[in-house]
Design a protein around this motif. Structure first.
Motif, PDB file in Angstrom:
ATOM      1  N   LYS A  96       0.833  -1.201   0.000  1.00  0.00           N
ATOM      2  CA  LYS A  96       0.000   0.000   0.000  1.00  0.00           C
ATOM      3  C   LYS A  96       0.871   1.255   0.000  1.00  0.00           C
ATOM      4  N   ARG A  97       1.918   1.264   0.839  1.00  0.00           N
ATOM      5  CA  ARG A  97       2.836   2.415   0.873  1.00  0.00           C
ATOM      6  C   ARG A  97       3.538   2.598  -0.472  1.00  0.00           C
ATOM      7  N   LEU A  98       3.937   1.500  -1.082  1.00  0.00           N
ATOM      8  CA  LEU A  98       4.592   1.572  -2.386  1.00  0.00           C
ATOM      9  C   LEU A  98       3.647   2.140  -3.437  1.00  0.00           C
ATOM     10  N   LEU A  99       2.421   1.656  -3.453  1.00  0.00           N
ATOM     11  CA  LEU A  99       1.449   2.085  -4.462  1.00  0.00           C
ATOM     12  C   LEU A  99       1.039   3.544  -4.282  1.00  0.00           C
ATOM     13  N   GLU A 100       1.046   4.030  -3.043  1.00  0.00           N
ATOM     14  CA  GLU A 100       0.597   5.389  -2.764  1.00  0.00           C
ATOM     15  C   GLU A 100       1.741   6.395  -2.634  1.00  0.00           C
ATOM     16  N   ALA A 101       2.970   5.938  -2.741  1.00  0.00           N
ATOM     17  CA  ALA A 101       4.125   6.807  -2.507  1.00  0.00           C
ATOM     18  C   ALA A 101       4.227   7.915  -3.544  1.00  0.00           C
ATOM     19  N   ASP A 102       4.572   9.088  -3.052  1.00  0.00           N
ATOM     20  CA  ASP A 102       4.837  10.201  -3.965  1.00  0.00           C
ATOM     21  C   ASP A 102       6.304  10.164  -4.372  1.00  0.00           C
ATOM     22  N   ASP A 103       6.700  11.104  -5.187  1.00  0.00           N
ATOM     23  CA  ASP A 103       8.062  11.115  -5.717  1.00  0.00           C
ATOM     24  C   ASP A 103       9.127  11.236  -4.631  1.00  0.00           C
ATOM     25  N   LEU A 105       8.923   9.937  -1.437  1.00  0.00           N
ATOM     26  CA  LEU A 105       9.016   8.710  -0.635  1.00  0.00           C
ATOM     27  C   LEU A 105       9.372   7.479  -1.457  1.00  0.00           C
ATOM     28  N   LEU A 106       9.055   7.494  -2.724  1.00  0.00           N
ATOM     29  CA  LEU A 106       9.215   6.305  -3.563  1.00  0.00           C
ATOM     30  C   LEU A 106      10.645   5.751  -3.589  1.00  0.00           C
ATOM     31  N   PRO A 107      11.689   6.572  -3.717  1.00  0.00           N
ATOM     32  CA  PRO A 107      13.041   5.995  -3.765  1.00  0.00           C
ATOM     33  C   PRO A 107      13.388   5.133  -2.545  1.00  0.00           C
ATOM     34  N   GLY A 108      13.114   5.616  -1.355  1.00  0.00           N
ATOM     35  CA  GLY A 108      13.408   4.843  -0.146  1.00  0.00           C
ATOM     36  C   GLY A 108      12.613   3.558  -0.078  1.00  0.00           C
ATOM     37  N   ILE A 109      11.354   3.629  -0.450  1.00  0.00           N
ATOM     38  CA  ILE A 109      10.500   2.442  -0.440  1.00  0.00           C
ATOM     39  C   ILE A 109      11.012   1.415  -1.450  1.00  0.00           C
ATOM     40  N   LEU A 110      11.392   1.874  -2.632  1.00  0.00           N
ATOM     41  CA  LEU A 110      11.878   0.938  -3.651  1.00  0.00           C
ATOM     42  C   LEU A 110      13.198   0.288  -3.244  1.00  0.00           C
ATOM     43  N   ARG A 111      14.079   1.034  -2.608  1.00  0.00           N
ATOM     44  CA  ARG A 111      15.344   0.442  -2.144  1.00  0.00           C
ATOM     45  C   ARG A 111      15.083  -0.627  -1.090  1.00  0.00           C
ATOM     46  N   ARG A 112      14.181  -0.347  -0.154  1.00  0.00           N
ATOM     47  CA  ARG A 112      13.835  -1.341   0.873  1.00  0.00           C
ATOM     48  C   ARG A 112      13.177  -2.560   0.235  1.00  0.00           C
ATOM     49  N   THR A 113      12.343  -2.316  -0.769  1.00  0.00           N
ATOM     50  CA  THR A 113      11.688  -3.419  -1.474  1.00  0.00           C
ATOM     51  C   THR A 113      12.729  -4.308  -2.152  1.00  0.00           C
ATOM     52  N   ALA A 114      13.694  -3.696  -2.815  1.00  0.00           N
ATOM     53  CA  ALA A 114      14.753  -4.459  -3.483  1.00  0.00           C
ATOM     54  C   ALA A 114      15.537  -5.283  -2.468  1.00  0.00           C
ATOM     55  N   ARG A 115      15.844  -4.697  -1.323  1.00  0.00           N
ATOM     56  CA  ARG A 115      16.594  -5.429  -0.284  1.00  0.00           C
ATOM     57  C   ARG A 115      15.783  -6.594   0.266  1.00  0.00           C
ATOM     58  N   GLN A 116      14.470  -6.399   0.443  1.00  0.00           N
ATOM     59  CA  GLN A 116      13.644  -7.487   0.945  1.00  0.00           C
ATOM     60  C   GLN A 116      13.582  -8.624  -0.075  1.00  0.00           C
ATOM     61  N   LEU A 117      13.438  -8.288  -1.343  1.00  0.00           N
ATOM     62  CA  LEU A 117      13.441  -9.332  -2.375  1.00  0.00           C
ATOM     63  C   LEU A 117      14.757 -10.104  -2.350  1.00  0.00           C
TER      64      LEU A 117
END
Length: 174
Positions: A96-103, A105-117
């Protein structure tokens, strides 16, 4: 003089695949730089690989982020990223945070997502993130819908239960 790549022959999906294929060919030091998100020589060579070395200044940060995520988590044509996130145990709240992130917040969320994957041993097709980052003509909204659809409609296959019973003797295999 080098011939210019023809954007019309490139499919957008191939950009993420080409980036990853070129990334894995790099020396480990350059790979580490890209995982850190630097814009050194390796970054520019990767952009040249896909014909984006003359990208607009506004787009360079997005290319940097996309390359960093691919460098951290890897890339594969399948599964779709939403399915990979579900398989990796990515929570609905994070999605939900990823889908709703603005420009911002998105970079930090995507980096965390990549690390979790990466930590879960999963990867997926990052092209959907490219579509979100380069939201041309509303493609980002469509990509967010697709990411959510892939995540929420994924149903794990029963491959493991089939594999467990496939070695048992059955009347046909005796």
């Amino acid at each position: 003089m080098e011939p210019n790549p023809t954007p019309t022959t490139e499919t957008p999906t191939s950009h993420t695949t080409q980036l990853y294929e070129r990334y894995v060919e790099l020396p480990s030091g350059e790979q580490a730089e890209l995982r850190r998100g630097t814009t050194g020589a390796a970054f520019w060579r990767l952009l040249r690989t896909i014909g984006k070395h003359n990208a607009r200044k506004d787009d360079l940060r997005n290319w940097q982020l996309l390359i960093q995520c691919i460098a951290i988590a890897g890339h594969s044509e399948k599964p779709p990223l939403g399915k990979a996130l579900k398989q990796a145990g990515y929570s609905e709240a994070r999605l939900k945070r990823l889908l709703e992130a603005d420009d911002d917040l998105l970079p930090g969320i995507l980096r965390r997502t990549a690390r979790q994957l990466k930590s879960s041993g999963h990867t997926g097709n990052w092209n959907i993130i490219r579509r979100i980052l380069f939201d041309h003509k509303g493609a980002g909204d469509d990509a967010r819908l697709q990411l959510a659809q892939d995540y929420f409609t994924y149903i794990p296959d029963d491959d493991t239960s089939d594999a467990d019973t496939s070695n048992q003797d059955t009347p046909q295999h005796r």
